[in-house]
Design a protein around this motif. Structure first.
Motif, PDB file in Angstrom:
ATOM      1  N   VAL A 149       1.270   5.415   0.648  1.00  0.00           N
ATOM      2  CA  VAL A 149       0.764   6.530   1.422  1.00  0.00           C
ATOM      3  C   VAL A 149       1.389   7.518   0.881  1.00  0.00           C
ATOM      4  CG1 VAL A 149       0.239   7.578   3.320  1.00  0.00           C
ATOM      5  CG2 VAL A 149      -0.027   5.022   3.134  1.00  0.00           C
ATOM      6  N   THR A 179       3.028  11.314   1.454  1.00  0.00           N
ATOM      7  CA  THR A 179       3.226  12.024   2.537  1.00  0.00           C
ATOM      8  C   THR A 179       3.551  13.470   2.168  1.00  0.00           C
ATOM      9  OG1 THR A 179       5.458  11.776   2.775  1.00  0.00           O
ATOM     10  CG2 THR A 179       4.128  10.291   3.917  1.00  0.00           C
ATOM     11  N   ARG A 214       0.809  -1.129   0.014  1.00  0.00           N
ATOM     12  CA  ARG A 214       0.072   0.076   0.009  1.00  0.00           C
ATOM     13  C   ARG A 214       0.986   1.181   0.128  1.00  0.00           C
ATOM     14  NH1 ARG A 214      -2.748   2.565   4.691  1.00  0.00           N
ATOM     15  NH2 ARG A 214      -1.931   1.000   5.927  1.00  0.00           N
TER      16      ARG A 214
END
Length: 71
Positions: free
Chosen positions: A61, A63, A59
């Protein structure tokens, strides 16, 4: 059974694919998932994850340059 998640902060270096391949080939229980913290300031496309053996789900993500890869 041990359950764990691997978190990898990254700015998209070429060695990311090697890291993911090493995790997939490691002995022992697989992590539940691998979370890539994309710390690139301005992502210009998806991270280059490379091709390798099947492993745990990955996964990503985003930032926005506030993560640990910049420290």
């Amino acid at each position: 059974m041990i359950q764990y998640t691997v978190v990898i902060p990254t700015v998209g270096r070429p060695c990311l694919a090697q890291c993911l391949q090493a995790l997939a080939a490691a002995k022992g229980p697989d992590p539940e998932e691998i979370v890539l913290a994309d710390d690139r300031p301005r992502p210009d496309g998806p991270l280059a994850l490379g091709a390798g053996p099947a492993g745990p789900p990955v996964r990503v993500v985003t930032t926005g340059e506030i993560g640990r890869a910049h420290v």
